[in-house]
Design a protein around this motif. Structure first.
Motif, short mmCIF file in Angstrom:
data_model
loop_
_atom_site.label_atom_id
_atom_site.label_comp_id
_atom_site.label_asym_id
_atom_site.label_seq_id
_atom_site.Cartn_x
_atom_site.Cartn_y
_atom_site.Cartn_z
N ASP A 90 11.94 3.19 0.92
CA ASP A 90 11.57 2.22 -0.10
C ASP A 90 11.98 0.80 0.28
OD1 ASP A 90 12.56 4.70 -2.48
OD2 ASP A 90 10.50 4.13 -1.96
N THR A 91 12.66 0.65 1.40
CA THR A 91 13.05 -0.67 1.87
C THR A 91 11.81 -1.52 2.15
OG1 THR A 91 15.15 0.06 2.80
CG2 THR A 91 14.18 -1.95 3.71
N ALA A 92 11.74 -2.69 1.51
CA ALA A 92 10.57 -3.55 1.66
C ALA A 92 10.78 -4.83 0.87
CB ALA A 92 9.32 -2.85 1.16
N ASP A 93 9.92 -5.79 1.15
CA ASP A 93 9.77 -6.93 0.24
C ASP A 93 8.86 -6.48 -0.89
OD1 ASP A 93 9.85 -8.93 3.07
OD2 ASP A 93 11.18 -9.28 1.38
N TYR A 94 9.30 -6.70 -2.12
CA TYR A 94 8.52 -6.31 -3.28
C TYR A 94 7.94 -7.55 -3.95
CZ TYR A 94 10.03 -1.47 -3.02
OH TYR A 94 10.21 -0.17 -2.61
N TYR A 95 6.65 -7.49 -4.20
CA TYR A 95 5.93 -8.60 -4.80
C TYR A 95 5.29 -8.17 -6.11
CZ TYR A 95 6.13 -10.38 0.01
OH TYR A 95 6.55 -10.80 1.25
N CYS A 96 5.24 -9.06 -7.07
CA CYS A 96 4.41 -8.80 -8.23
C CYS A 96 3.18 -9.70 -8.16
CB CYS A 96 5.16 -8.99 -9.54
SG CYS A 96 5.71 -10.66 -9.93
N ALA A 97 2.12 -9.21 -8.74
CA ALA A 97 0.86 -9.94 -8.72
C ALA A 97 0.15 -9.72 -10.05
CB ALA A 97 -0.01 -9.46 -7.57
N GLY A 98 -0.64 -10.68 -10.44
CA GLY A 98 -1.36 -10.59 -11.70
C GLY A 98 -2.82 -10.95 -11.54
N GLY A 99 -3.62 -10.39 -12.43
CA GLY A 99 -5.03 -10.68 -12.40
C GLY A 99 -5.73 -10.21 -13.66
N GLY A 100 -7.04 -10.33 -13.63
CA GLY A 100 -7.82 -9.98 -14.80
C GLY A 100 -8.26 -8.53 -14.85
#
Length: 120
Positions: A90-100
């Motif tokens: 699970d080691t990683a850079d975690y990003y959140c993203a948003g959209g329609g």
């Protein structure tokens, strides 16, 4: 415009837990759903989980089902990713993203990421 800021990353031992947060600001009304993605060193970015602001059925990648839980606090415009029983994979850079849309390919607003490191 929409701004997304992730927080909560850090170092955790295998089997432990961590909670990531994604705070949204700006034109949040333009967002239907928020997703979490991750990118491990040397690997492509992958979808992890997504949830709509309305709180409908969330979606998860198979590798995190039963271990990770995505949730949202609409009043705080914040989405969380509760990570339990983590492993070094699970080691990683975690990003959140948003959209329609709930479609990961339709998420156009991105945060800068937070690093999660799981030690064995």
């Amino acid at each position: 415009q929409v701004q997304l800021i992730e927080s909560g990353g850090g170092l955790v031992q295998a089997g432990g837990s961590l909670r990531l947060s994604c705070a949204a600001s700006g034109r949040t009304s333009s967002i239907y759903a928020i997703g979490w993605f991750r990118q491990a060193p040397g690997k492509e970015r992958e979808f992890v989980a997504a949830i709509s602001w309305s709180g409908g059925t969330p979606y998860y990648v198979d590798s995190v089902k039963g271990r990770f839980t995505i949730s949202r606090d609409s009043a705080r415009s914040t989405v969380y990713l509760q990570m339990n029983n983590v492993s070094p994979e699970d080691t990683a850079d975690y990003y959140c993203a948003g959209g329609g849309t709930m479609d990961p390919n339709g998420m156009h607003y991105w945060g800068k990421g937070t690093l999660v490191t799981v030690s064995s």
